[in-house]
Design a protein around this motif. Sequence first.
Motif, PDB file in Angstrom:
ATOM      1  N   PHE A 421      -2.972  10.486   9.176  1.00  0.00           N
ATOM      2  CA  PHE A 421      -3.529  11.282   8.080  1.00  0.00           C
ATOM      3  C   PHE A 421      -2.924  10.862   6.740  1.00  0.00           C
ATOM      4  O   PHE A 421      -1.786  10.393   6.701  1.00  0.00           O
ATOM      5  N   GLU A 422      -3.711  11.094   5.678  1.00  0.00           N
ATOM      6  CA  GLU A 422      -3.110  10.965   4.346  1.00  0.00           C
ATOM      7  C   GLU A 422      -2.810  12.370   3.859  1.00  0.00           C
ATOM      8  O   GLU A 422      -3.676  13.254   3.905  1.00  0.00           O
ATOM      9  N   ALA A 423      -1.574  12.557   3.414  1.00  0.00           N
ATOM     10  CA  ALA A 423      -1.187  13.872   2.887  1.00  0.00           C
ATOM     11  C   ALA A 423      -1.671  13.976   1.448  1.00  0.00           C
ATOM     12  O   ALA A 423      -1.354  13.120   0.617  1.00  0.00           O
ATOM     13  N   VAL A 479       1.840   9.083   2.504  1.00  0.00           N
ATOM     14  CA  VAL A 479       2.255   9.939   1.388  1.00  0.00           C
ATOM     15  C   VAL A 479       2.065   9.185   0.074  1.00  0.00           C
ATOM     16  O   VAL A 479       2.486   8.035  -0.060  1.00  0.00           O
ATOM     17  N   ASN A 480       1.402   9.844  -0.884  1.00  0.00           N
ATOM     18  CA  ASN A 480       1.213   9.219  -2.203  1.00  0.00           C
ATOM     19  C   ASN A 480       2.510   9.300  -3.014  1.00  0.00           C
ATOM     20  O   ASN A 480       3.105  10.367  -3.154  1.00  0.00           O
ATOM     21  N   ILE A 481       2.914   8.180  -3.540  1.00  0.00           N
ATOM     22  CA  ILE A 481       4.132   8.154  -4.361  1.00  0.00           C
ATOM     23  C   ILE A 481       3.733   7.831  -5.803  1.00  0.00           C
ATOM     24  O   ILE A 481       3.008   6.868  -6.056  1.00  0.00           O
ATOM     25  N   LEU A 511       4.118   4.880   2.861  1.00  0.00           N
ATOM     26  CA  LEU A 511       4.136   5.233   1.431  1.00  0.00           C
ATOM     27  C   LEU A 511       3.000   4.515   0.724  1.00  0.00           C
ATOM     28  O   LEU A 511       2.834   3.310   0.868  1.00  0.00           O
ATOM     29  N   GLU A 512       2.211   5.305  -0.047  1.00  0.00           N
ATOM     30  CA  GLU A 512       1.116   4.705  -0.813  1.00  0.00           C
ATOM     31  C   GLU A 512       1.574   4.498  -2.250  1.00  0.00           C
ATOM     32  O   GLU A 512       1.927   5.449  -2.944  1.00  0.00           O
ATOM     33  N   ILE A 513       1.585   3.247  -2.655  1.00  0.00           N
ATOM     34  CA  ILE A 513       1.920   2.951  -4.053  1.00  0.00           C
ATOM     35  C   ILE A 513       0.730   2.239  -4.682  1.00  0.00           C
ATOM     36  O   ILE A 513      -0.178   1.807  -3.976  1.00  0.00           O
ATOM     37  N   VAL A 541      -0.980  -0.326  -0.374  1.00  0.00           N
ATOM     38  CA  VAL A 541      -1.357  -0.357  -1.791  1.00  0.00           C
ATOM     39  C   VAL A 541      -2.629   0.466  -1.965  1.00  0.00           C
ATOM     40  O   VAL A 541      -3.697   0.107  -1.475  1.00  0.00           O
ATOM     41  N   ASP A 542      -2.477   1.603  -2.692  1.00  0.00           N
ATOM     42  CA  ASP A 542      -3.577   2.547  -2.884  1.00  0.00           C
ATOM     43  C   ASP A 542      -4.520   2.037  -3.982  1.00  0.00           C
ATOM     44  O   ASP A 542      -4.111   1.260  -4.848  1.00  0.00           O
ATOM     45  N   ASP A 543      -5.749   2.489  -3.925  1.00  0.00           N
ATOM     46  CA  ASP A 543      -6.742   2.189  -4.972  1.00  0.00           C
ATOM     47  C   ASP A 543      -6.812   0.696  -5.272  1.00  0.00           C
ATOM     48  O   ASP A 543      -6.944   0.286  -6.433  1.00  0.00           O
ATOM     49  N   LEU A 562      -3.673  -2.690   2.678  1.00  0.00           N
ATOM     50  CA  LEU A 562      -4.391  -2.534   1.413  1.00  0.00           C
ATOM     51  C   LEU A 562      -5.414  -1.427   1.592  1.00  0.00           C
ATOM     52  O   LEU A 562      -6.127  -1.390   2.596  1.00  0.00           O
ATOM     53  N   LYS A 563      -5.496  -0.523   0.591  1.00  0.00           N
ATOM     54  CA  LYS A 563      -6.526   0.521   0.658  1.00  0.00           C
ATOM     55  C   LYS A 563      -7.593   0.202  -0.381  1.00  0.00           C
ATOM     56  O   LYS A 563      -7.348   0.316  -1.594  1.00  0.00           O
ATOM     57  N   ILE A 564      -8.759  -0.216   0.104  1.00  0.00           N
ATOM     58  CA  ILE A 564      -9.857  -0.543  -0.827  1.00  0.00           C
ATOM     59  C   ILE A 564     -10.305   0.736  -1.524  1.00  0.00           C
ATOM     60  O   ILE A 564     -10.590   1.750  -0.877  1.00  0.00           O
TER      61      ILE A 564
HETATM   62 MG    MG Z   1      -3.745   7.896  -1.696  1.00  0.00          MG
END
Ligand code: MG
Length: 648
Positions: A421-423, A479-481, A511-513, A541-543, A562-564
């Motif tokens: 899951f993404e928090a 987790v979004n950082i 960790l999402e950066i 890597v988010d976004d 990588l998160k497209i």
């Molecule tokens: Mg995110």
Amino acid sequence: MTTTKHRVTGSRTWLYVLLGLMILSGIGLSLATEHMVRQVARTFGAPLERDVPALERFAAFKSALLLHQAALGNYVSASIDLDGYDELERHTLEQMHVNEADVAAELATDDERAALRDGVQQVEDLGRTLRAALMRKPADRREVRSILAASNAATTGMLELADRGRFLIEDRLRIEGRTAMERNTVIARLVHVYIAFAMIGMLVMLYHVRARIRSEDALAYLATHDELTRLPHRWAFLERMQGLRTQDSHLLVFEIDRFERAAAGVGPAHADELVRTVAARAADVAQDARADLFRLGDSKFALVLGAAAEDTPEATAARLQARLGEAILAGQHELYLSASIGSSRLNRASLPLSLLEQAEAALHHARRQGATHVAYTRQLDDMARSHLALEADLRHAIERGELELYYQPQQRLADGGLVGFEALLRWFRDGAFISPADFVPLAEESGVIVEIGDWVLGAACRQAHAWNRDARAPVTVAVNISPRQFMQPRFLERLRHHLEKSGVRPDCIELEITEGMLMECGERSAALLADIRALGVRLSVDDFGTGYSSLAYLKRFPLDKLKIDQTFVRQLRADGGDAEIVKAVIALGHNLGFEVIAEGVESAQQAELLARWRCDEIQGYHYGKPMPATAARAFLAQRTADTAEALA
Ligand code: MG
Ligand code: C2E
Ligand code: MG
């Protein structure tokens, strides 16, 4: 630094020594001149007071002698009568006696002096004898002639004596004159030497004074100008603002968007070049608009459109955007920059400095909206005020228990299984829901994000641990950082603390950066990321695809995923432009050894396309919306059961 200081003090000491020498030699010269002049006066004083009168007396003595002799001759030849003769004799003898002593005094020897005295006496006696001889009738002409000859001889002898004395005086005069002349020459030479010395001294001073003036000018320039761009800086700007009186003056404040990132991307050597290019382009626009340009900060500038301005602020802003938007070449990098612009207008009620505040507020809003021009209005103040209130409430959100984590599931495409899951953070402010899109940037700006992010990290770790305890397959929690949280020095320590305290397996935490964070802090983030990876925590890597980053950095960092970004997924069709980008990102990720997940997948068609292009995972409303922990727990149980059923 110290050597320069030494050099400066050294040269100053020399300067003082030189000045001291000049003053001392000036005093010395004036004393010497005074002394010489006095000597010359003395040398000339003696002849003036003594020799010249003496010469006059010599002349008088001589003329008395000659006159006396002439009187004798005239009396003998009967050219004058007895009375005339007596009168002349009395007068000439008187003159002789009057001057005799003075003439004698100038003679060299006593013999000469005695001869003179005797001569005068002889002349006087011979005169008397001649008178007596002529009185006898008839007179003896031979006797008369012999007396006259004797008197003549005595007169001639005395004239010679007198001339000898006169020569002595004249010699003395010549010597004294020469001495005075020599002294004059010495004075003149001293004066010349002093003048030459003073000239050299003055040249040295001139050099130093010029250097001093030049450095003072440079300091004055630096005090008001920015060294890098040569533009007047903040001080000069504030001064200009104070002097702004014209109604209808406008202020434009603009800042390059995400400048730190661009600067980090091109490296420090080219970052300065970047600023200079921006300054030069802005200066062009300012010149066209007849506005004044100032540099306020790193990439922040101000344009003042005063009485002379030829353009409206809107037109100037548009020109600025266009000009700054042109490609910039910095080293090997080709960049496209944009600026956010805030403007305000001076009206009767506003003070020049509040003009700046208003323009800054407008800029703030422009930056939020991204690369636009916002003109200041009253509503901006209201918005700012409500933001302030929001920010204040946010500080208490944790203690009030208003924050909650929602969880959005992520699906593996290969077998359709649940990855994790993404928090996602939720804020229920007094019961009303506020979107993270609204409050996360605010929290980031004010710094509250550090505290909130820490809370999120702790809660996510605890939750991940709870789920993994009773799950068959490991469940990751992403987790979004935020950048600020990541850059905070104690970040690694806090991460380790939460991992240990919750007891969660580190590889269940991801960790999402963002790309920006990777770009901005360069080497430091590389080291930090390595440390995080060393703990066993995963990194994604988010976004991905939205930051304007160079792809080179991907190689440098130890990443997992990588998160497209959703913008490429939202309207995904098999043949659109987005399809090409998505396929390219998947290929790129795989080539670098990363997993690839697509965000914002809302439909089965999108999921199907992504599966066909061998995307690893998806996240989106299609698989599941963000949900509270209890619902996520149920979701997890359901999927686990499904898998078990499928296996059975
Ligand atoms: Mg995110
Ligand atoms: P994000 O990390 O890119 O999160 C994904 C966002 O997309 C979430 O928005 C999620 O609800 C939304 N989303 C997921 N699937 C779909 C879909 O299929 N369609 C559409 N239209 N949207 C979908 P959310 O929860 O509003 O979060 C927005 C952003 O706020 C996040 O973007 C993240 O950047 C930030 N954020 C959320 N929670 C945190 C947090 O705990 N810490 C930090 N620093 N930032 C957070
Ligand atoms: Mg995202």
